[in-house]
Design a protein around this motif. Structure first.
Motif, PDB file in Angstrom:
ATOM      1  N   HIS B  52       0.867  -1.180   0.000  1.00  0.00           N
ATOM      2  CA  HIS B  52       0.000   0.000   0.000  1.00  0.00           C
ATOM      3  C   HIS B  52       0.902   1.227   0.000  1.00  0.00           C
ATOM      4  O   HIS B  52       1.631   1.471   0.959  1.00  0.00           O
ATOM      5  N   ALA B  53       0.852   2.007  -1.087  1.00  0.00           N
ATOM      6  CA  ALA B  53       1.832   3.080  -1.294  1.00  0.00           C
ATOM      7  C   ALA B  53       1.386   4.433  -0.750  1.00  0.00           C
ATOM      8  O   ALA B  53       1.566   5.469  -1.382  1.00  0.00           O
ATOM      9  N   GLY B  54       0.793   4.441   0.440  1.00  0.00           N
ATOM     10  CA  GLY B  54       0.520   5.703   1.122  1.00  0.00           C
ATOM     11  C   GLY B  54      -0.920   6.146   1.132  1.00  0.00           C
ATOM     12  O   GLY B  54      -1.728   5.764   0.280  1.00  0.00           O
ATOM     13  N   ASP B  55      -1.235   6.960   2.156  1.00  0.00           N
ATOM     14  CA  ASP B  55      -2.582   7.494   2.375  1.00  0.00           C
ATOM     15  C   ASP B  55      -3.625   6.393   2.589  1.00  0.00           C
ATOM     16  O   ASP B  55      -4.678   6.373   1.932  1.00  0.00           O
ATOM     17  N   ILE B  86       3.270  -1.244   4.115  1.00  0.00           N
ATOM     18  CA  ILE B  86       2.539   0.031   4.065  1.00  0.00           C
ATOM     19  C   ILE B  86       3.512   1.191   4.272  1.00  0.00           C
ATOM     20  O   ILE B  86       4.426   1.086   5.093  1.00  0.00           O
ATOM     21  N   ILE B  87       3.296   2.274   3.548  1.00  0.00           N
ATOM     22  CA  ILE B  87       4.038   3.507   3.879  1.00  0.00           C
ATOM     23  C   ILE B  87       3.024   4.608   4.188  1.00  0.00           C
ATOM     24  O   ILE B  87       1.878   4.563   3.722  1.00  0.00           O
ATOM     25  N   SER B  88       3.453   5.571   4.966  1.00  0.00           N
ATOM     26  CA  SER B  88       2.567   6.705   5.242  1.00  0.00           C
ATOM     27  C   SER B  88       2.626   7.683   4.069  1.00  0.00           C
ATOM     28  O   SER B  88       3.639   7.755   3.369  1.00  0.00           O
ATOM     29  N   GLY B  89       1.539   8.393   3.874  1.00  0.00           N
ATOM     30  CA  GLY B  89       1.476   9.384   2.784  1.00  0.00           C
ATOM     31  C   GLY B  89       1.308  10.777   3.354  1.00  0.00           C
ATOM     32  O   GLY B  89       1.338  10.966   4.581  1.00  0.00           O
ATOM     33  N   ASN B  90       1.105  11.740   2.497  1.00  0.00           N
ATOM     34  CA  ASN B  90       1.009  13.119   2.987  1.00  0.00           C
ATOM     35  C   ASN B  90      -0.237  13.347   3.835  1.00  0.00           C
ATOM     36  O   ASN B  90      -0.264  14.241   4.669  1.00  0.00           O
ATOM     37  N   HIS B  91      -1.268  12.500   3.646  1.00  0.00           N
ATOM     38  CA  HIS B  91      -2.474  12.711   4.433  1.00  0.00           C
ATOM     39  C   HIS B  91      -2.387  12.100   5.829  1.00  0.00           C
ATOM     40  O   HIS B  91      -2.896  12.679   6.785  1.00  0.00           O
ATOM     41  N   ASP B  92      -1.761  10.916   5.929  1.00  0.00           N
ATOM     42  CA  ASP B  92      -1.816  10.245   7.236  1.00  0.00           C
ATOM     43  C   ASP B  92      -0.492  10.284   8.000  1.00  0.00           C
ATOM     44  O   ASP B  92      -0.345   9.607   9.015  1.00  0.00           O
ATOM     45  N   ALA B  93       0.465  11.078   7.526  1.00  0.00           N
ATOM     46  CA  ALA B  93       1.730  11.197   8.259  1.00  0.00           C
ATOM     47  C   ALA B  93       1.674  12.419   9.168  1.00  0.00           C
ATOM     48  O   ALA B  93       1.200  13.476   8.752  1.00  0.00           O
ATOM     49  N   PRO B  94       2.121  12.287  10.407  1.00  0.00           N
ATOM     50  CA  PRO B  94       2.148  13.463  11.287  1.00  0.00           C
ATOM     51  C   PRO B  94       3.240  14.421  10.856  1.00  0.00           C
ATOM     52  O   PRO B  94       4.280  13.994  10.355  1.00  0.00           O
ATOM     53  N   LYS B  95       2.978  15.690  11.039  1.00  0.00           N
ATOM     54  CA  LYS B  95       3.957  16.683  10.602  1.00  0.00           C
ATOM     55  C   LYS B  95       4.370  17.621  11.721  1.00  0.00           C
ATOM     56  O   LYS B  95       5.187  18.505  11.514  1.00  0.00           O
ATOM     57  N   SER B  96       3.770  17.478  12.863  1.00  0.00           N
ATOM     58  CA  SER B  96       4.140  18.381  13.958  1.00  0.00           C
ATOM     59  C   SER B  96       4.222  17.607  15.266  1.00  0.00           C
ATOM     60  O   SER B  96       3.752  16.473  15.368  1.00  0.00           O
ATOM     61  N   SER B  97       4.805  18.253  16.244  1.00  0.00           N
ATOM     62  CA  SER B  97       5.002  17.577  17.528  1.00  0.00           C
ATOM     63  C   SER B  97       3.690  17.353  18.280  1.00  0.00           C
ATOM     64  O   SER B  97       3.646  16.619  19.244  1.00  0.00           O
ATOM     65  N   SER B  98       2.618  17.974  17.789  1.00  0.00           N
ATOM     66  CA  SER B  98       1.349  17.821  18.496  1.00  0.00           C
ATOM     67  C   SER B  98       0.605  16.551  18.084  1.00  0.00           C
ATOM     68  O   SER B  98      -0.444  16.253  18.614  1.00  0.00           O
ATOM     69  N   SER B  99       1.123  15.831  17.102  1.00  0.00           N
ATOM     70  CA  SER B  99       0.374  14.644  16.670  1.00  0.00           C
ATOM     71  C   SER B  99       1.244  13.390  16.691  1.00  0.00           C
ATOM     72  O   SER B  99       2.460  13.458  16.554  1.00  0.00           O
ATOM     73  N   THR B 100       0.570  12.266  16.841  1.00  0.00           N
ATOM     74  CA  THR B 100       1.240  10.967  16.869  1.00  0.00           C
ATOM     75  C   THR B 100       0.795  10.187  15.645  1.00  0.00           C
ATOM     76  O   THR B 100      -0.353  10.270  15.243  1.00  0.00           O
ATOM     77  N   LYS B 117       8.005   6.475   9.754  1.00  0.00           N
ATOM     78  CA  LYS B 117       8.760   7.359  10.651  1.00  0.00           C
ATOM     79  C   LYS B 117       9.572   8.416   9.900  1.00  0.00           C
ATOM     80  O   LYS B 117      10.616   8.856  10.369  1.00  0.00           O
ATOM     81  N   ALA B 118       9.111   8.785   8.745  1.00  0.00           N
ATOM     82  CA  ALA B 118       9.728   9.862   7.956  1.00  0.00           C
ATOM     83  C   ALA B 118      11.165   9.548   7.573  1.00  0.00           C
ATOM     84  O   ALA B 118      11.965  10.455   7.361  1.00  0.00           O
ATOM     85  N   HIS B 119      11.502   8.279   7.539  1.00  0.00           N
ATOM     86  CA  HIS B 119      12.817   7.903   7.008  1.00  0.00           C
ATOM     87  C   HIS B 119      12.739   6.530   6.336  1.00  0.00           C
ATOM     88  O   HIS B 119      11.766   5.790   6.505  1.00  0.00           O
ATOM     89  N   TYR B 120      13.786   6.247   5.597  1.00  0.00           N
ATOM     90  CA  TYR B 120      13.816   4.999   4.812  1.00  0.00           C
ATOM     91  C   TYR B 120      13.802   3.761   5.718  1.00  0.00           C
ATOM     92  O   TYR B 120      14.479   3.713   6.736  1.00  0.00           O
ATOM     93  N   ILE B 133      10.130   4.427   1.274  1.00  0.00           N
ATOM     94  CA  ILE B 133      10.385   5.813   1.691  1.00  0.00           C
ATOM     95  C   ILE B 133       9.018   6.448   1.947  1.00  0.00           C
ATOM     96  O   ILE B 133       8.274   6.762   1.020  1.00  0.00           O
ATOM     97  N   PRO B 134       8.657   6.576   3.231  1.00  0.00           N
ATOM     98  CA  PRO B 134       7.339   7.148   3.542  1.00  0.00           C
ATOM     99  C   PRO B 134       7.371   8.667   3.384  1.00  0.00           C
ATOM    100  O   PRO B 134       8.375   9.232   2.935  1.00  0.00           O
ATOM    101  N   PHE B 135       6.306   9.303   3.774  1.00  0.00           N
ATOM    102  CA  PHE B 135       6.247  10.767   3.744  1.00  0.00           C
ATOM    103  C   PHE B 135       7.385  11.322   4.592  1.00  0.00           C
ATOM    104  O   PHE B 135       7.570  10.908   5.731  1.00  0.00           O
ATOM    105  N   CYS B 136       8.160  12.233   4.039  1.00  0.00           N
ATOM    106  CA  CYS B 136       9.257  12.856   4.789  1.00  0.00           C
ATOM    107  C   CYS B 136       8.874  14.292   5.122  1.00  0.00           C
ATOM    108  O   CYS B 136       8.051  14.904   4.435  1.00  0.00           O
TER     109      CYS B 136
END
Lengths: 535, 381
Positions: B52-55, B86-100, B117-120, B133-136
């Protein structure tokens, strides 16, 4: 005051003036202070002692300043001659080893006025300095007006004779690029170095999101990507790597994460692209032109099969003609492995150009025909896209052509490049023509080029050809162009009032400078980062 | 080895304001159902792995029901012995310290491999290595992460983002990152791409599987479904999950049409067969305002009730095109730099500090804009 008194005063004044005229003007030999002795608004002559220290020697290309009341005239040396106050050769003794009369011997320096500075503003000269005005080597502060008129793409430093004036970088205006650029130099004068410096400055602007155009470089020698040995390539400029996009056909480079494999989709090739590949006969050209009409799609695949050939024959074309075309197309696909059934790099190339990046196409060891074929496809695609999207806000594009005389020469059948030279500006597409032989470039096309970077041309015909087409008058610089050394250039461009002598940066030195600059600012703004919780 | 490539499930996406008898958003339920149907079909096909390639989720804080549906599907695959990557995509990856990351819940499950985890990360499944390579967090990170890949000879790359070839088809969602052409290497056995919702090949070895569902009218012409890829034979087979259910009709030119004539046109298009359980957009152009006001919608509305969603897009004859450009918040720093330059030219900023002020101020503003945007995205429900 009586009438008598006033006539006495007048008499005294006249006497004073006469004394002044009779008084001998002495040229100082102790320092480099010289004086104007001739000639007119478009040419100044001044004298220089016939014997000076090496450091005091006057060179062609040096810029001198002449201060005359509120005006400062700037003049560039275009020639230096032995001269004396004697006619003919009477200045030398019969033995030829001594001067006849040393006090009457000097060197005559002929200089071309560049302009004059009045209250810090530069303007063209409409007058000439007073006779015997002081002449001295122009100092750095006197060039400061140039900083105001320089552009944004740095290529080197101002050159005064052989010396670089490091306080005054020479930069071309981004706005001049769609008026085309010509790089003219014989082999070994530093064309590749110039292109890398130019590209590095463009990368810097692109990475800072300040670039106003995308630069396409097709490199048939494989020297720009990673360089060779101690010579560095564009990929070594890591600091501004965001401004560079690389495509290559060389498998050696494929493993590099920053290098994409070049592909052209088979469906993107048009019959007209093949015109540069062979000398087609009239019948073959007719057939090629008809192919697109006969086959609505997949013509390149279909023309290789017997069905396709038969279809063309049924349209009235000769079977032998079609056989030749089919065989040549098979050869083309065989030789050019980057032609792919699906994949295409063209959209990526275009979008990166529109974003203002430097796009490097690395095609080492490709045959000349294949290189022109690829360049032809790229140029067509770029011009089409820029035409289509001319209303959309997009950055301009500059297409670099090595050995430009092949496609811009008189009588060449590569009309595509000529079209760009003539019409590209309307759509924001410019050409950067690099050539060793400007004399072979069509004069009309040459006249479309508004930025000349001349880096030494030994052939007189080349120089004359350029002089006749340049925006600025280069004819007086003939001697200087002949005497340019490696890395030295004359830059004639829009926005800068006269052809500027430049010392082009050494790419390796410039690379170090770019890698170092502005680190402090970066550190200030890059601290801290949001870190999401993953565990 | 055979794998199923799917992407952009967007579980939790709700739209069109229509609820079912339990008060649940009908389209949201449809998305869940489509995903479950896809999992059933996959189990029936019996591949060696699913990628599953993200989102997977539509947002970074999925609701309990969304998580439950997903967990149920994972269990089904696990029971069938089919591993999933599975990799995370731009919709389901956290981008700030307020989210898990929502994916922490599913870590450690048998045969479930998640790179989020935003890395390979790489996973060995079957006889292949799956390089993920998930959402970075930063677009620049992708090339660095890509550089960490060491080939085994049997490699699959999984990425989420928009390839340069499709740059003109930007979805314009926050966090939409670009996949450089240089990452699409031909020596991978397969490159499974996610983010673009249409099913398209980018090269012989790189495909977007597309999404199962139609999420907006821009996708109405897209091919949808999942892909079955044979890694040994380099073949891809498209598998459809449901029939096309979105129609974006060609614009109807209403110049000179009366209200009755416009209604007739509408009724002509909206036949029961065409719109039943469909998402339909009807485009009317050059409509006269009085004529539009006087349309009798009674019968049209009855038909409209049959559709899952019917959207009427009207361009009025007297409508002035709004040419003023919207402020692009993502480019505020450029505006600021321009402003400072202008101020500098007017000598309102001392020359000695002008360059420093521009560099520092612009950098700071850029960082603030990025931070604000990512925070805003994380907060979206």
């Amino acid at each position: 005051m009586t009438l008598k008194d006033s006539s006495l005063i007048e008499k005294k004044e006249n006497q004073k003036g006469l004394d002044g005229l009779l008084q001998t003007k002495i040229i100082e030999t102790k320092d480099t202070t010289y004086r104007i002795i001739a000639k007119n608004v478009s040419e100044y002559h001044f004298t220089v002692p016939f014997e000076v220290h090496d450091s005091e020697r006057v060179e062609v290309g040096q810029i001198f300043s002449i201060k005359d009341k509120g005006l400062t005239f700037l003049a560039r040396v275009i020639d230096i001659r032995h001269d004396s106050n004697y006619d003919g050769n009477w200045d030398t003794t019969f033995t030829g080893t001594q001067f006849f009369d040393q006090s009457q011997i000097f060197n005559r320096v002929i200089a071309e006025p560049l302009g004059c500075i009045l209250e810090g503003k530069f303007k063209k000269c409409k007058t000439l300095p007073t006779k015997f005005s002081l002449v001295k080597r122009a100092e750095e502060y006197e060039f400061s007006f140039l900083q105001e008129v320089m552009g944004d793409i740095e290529i080197g430093y101002l050159r005064n004779g052989s010396m670089a004036v490091e306080q005054i970088p020479v930069s071309i205006h981004s706005t001049a690029i769609d008026h085309h650029i010509g790089i003219f130099a014989t082999t070994g004068m530093g064309k590749s170095n110039f292109m890398k410096v130019f590209a590095a400055s463009c990368m810097q602007l692109a990475a800072r999101n300040e670039s106003k155009f995308g630069l396409l470089i097709v490199d048939p020698h494989g020297e720009y990507l990673k360089g060779k040995g101690p010579v560095k390539g564009l990929m070594h400029l890591k600091r501004y790597s965001e401004g560079l996009v690389c495509y290559s056909i060389d498998r050696k480079n494929f493993s590099d994460p920053g290098v994409a494999e070049l592909s052209i989709s088979i469906s993107e090739i048009e019959a007209g692209d093949l015109s540069v590949l062979y000398d087609w006969s009239a019948a073959q050209r007719d057939a090629l032109e008809a192919i697109a009409r006969v086959f609505e799609s997949c013509w390149l695949e279909r023309i290789q099969k017997p069905d396709g050939i038969n279809k063309m024959v049924s349209e009235g074309f000769n079977a032998t003609t079609m056989g030749v075309i089919s065989r040549r197309i098979k050869n083309l696909l065989e030789k050019n492995r980057y032609i792919d059934p699906v994949r295409s790099s063209l959209p990526g190339i275009i979008s990166n150009l529109q974003d203002g990046r430097v796009v490097l196409i690395d095609i080492p060891r490709m045959s000349e025909q294949s290189e022109l074929f690829l360049l032809s496809i790229l140029s067509r695609y770029i011009l089409e896209k820029y035409k289509e999207e001319s209303s959309v806000e997009q950055k301009n594009c500059l297409i670099t052509i090595e050995e430009a005389q092949r496609v811009l020469g008189t009588g060449s059948n590569t009309y595509r490049f000529e079209t760009i030279a003539r019409e590209g500006r309307k759509f924001g597409v410019g050409l950067c023509a690099i050539t060793q032989q400007p004399k072979l470039i069509d004069k009309q096309l040459l006249s479309q080029i508004n930025t000349f970077v001349v880096m030494g041309l030994a052939d007189r015909n080349d120089r004359v050809h350029l002089e006749e087409s340049a925006r600025h008058d280069l004819s007086s610089l003939d001697i200087e162009i002949q005497t340019l050394e490696k890395g030295e250039a004359i830059v004639s461009t829009l926005g800068i009032p006269f052809p500027v002598p430049a010392k082009i940066h050494s790419y390796e030195v410039y690379l170090k400078k770019l890698e170092k600059e502005g680190r402090t600012d970066e550190r200030l703004v890059s601290g801290g980062r949001f870190k999401p919780i993953f565990d | 080895m055979k794998i199923i490539h799917m992407a952009d499930s967007h579980l939790g996406f709700s739209s069109h304001n229509r609820v079912d008898k339990f008060g649940r958003n009908q389209f949201e339920e449809m998305v869940y159902k489509g995903f479950e149907e896809a999992i059933d079909k996959i189990i029936h096909l019996g591949p060696d792995a699913v990628v599953h390639a993200g989102d997977i989720f539509h947002n970074v804080r999925p609701r309990i029901r969304t998580l439950y549906v997903f967990k149920r599907c994972l269990e089904k695959l696990s029971e069938a012995g089919i591993p999933i990557i599975i990799i995370s995509g731009n919709h389901d990856a956290p981008k700030s310290s307020s989210s898990t990351s929502p994916f922490v819940i599913f870590e450690g499950l048998r045969d479930v491999h998640i790179a989020h985890k935003a890395h390979y990360e790489r996973f060995e499944v079957g006889d292949h290595l799956f390089h993920c390579i998930p959402f970075c967090l930063d677009p620049k990170d992708y090339l660095n992460e890509f550089g960490k890949i060491e080939r085994s000879g049997q490699d699959v790359l999984v990425l989420h983002g928009l390839v340069e070839a499709l740059k003109g088809k930007k979805l314009r969602t926050i966090g939409e990152h670009e996949i450089k052409d240089s990452m699409l290497k031909s020596d991978f056995d397969y490159i499974a791409l996610g983010h673009y919702h249409g099913q398209v090949p980018i090269s012989n070895n790189a495909w977007y599987s597309g999404s199962i569902e139609y999420f907006n009218f821009g996708e109405s012409e897209d091919k949808k479904g999942i892909l079955l890829r044979d890694l040994d034979r380099f073949e891809a087979q498209s598998i459809s999950i449901r029939p096309r259910y979105m129609v974006n009709c060609q614009p109807i030119d209403c110049v000179g049409l009366s209200s009755i004539e416009i209604k007739e046109k509408l009724m002509e298009i909206c036949s029961r067969e065409v719109i039943q359980n469909m998402i339909v957009r009807i485009n009317l152009k050059n409509v006269s305002r009085p004529a539009f006001k006087n349309i009798d919608y009674a019968s049209f509305n009855r038909l409209k009730a049959l559709a899952l969603h019917l959207d009427l897009k009207v361009a009025f004859l007297d409508e002035q095109e709004n040419r003023s450009e919207a402020i692009d918040k993502s480019n505020l720093h450029e505006e600021f730099a321009k402003f400072l330059k202008e101020e500098g030219e007017c000598e309102r900023i001392p020359r000695t500090i002008k360059e420093d002020a521009i560099a520092y101020g612009t950098g700071l503003l850029k960082k603030a804009v990025v931070a604000q945007n990512t925070e805003a995205l994380d907060a979206t429900q």
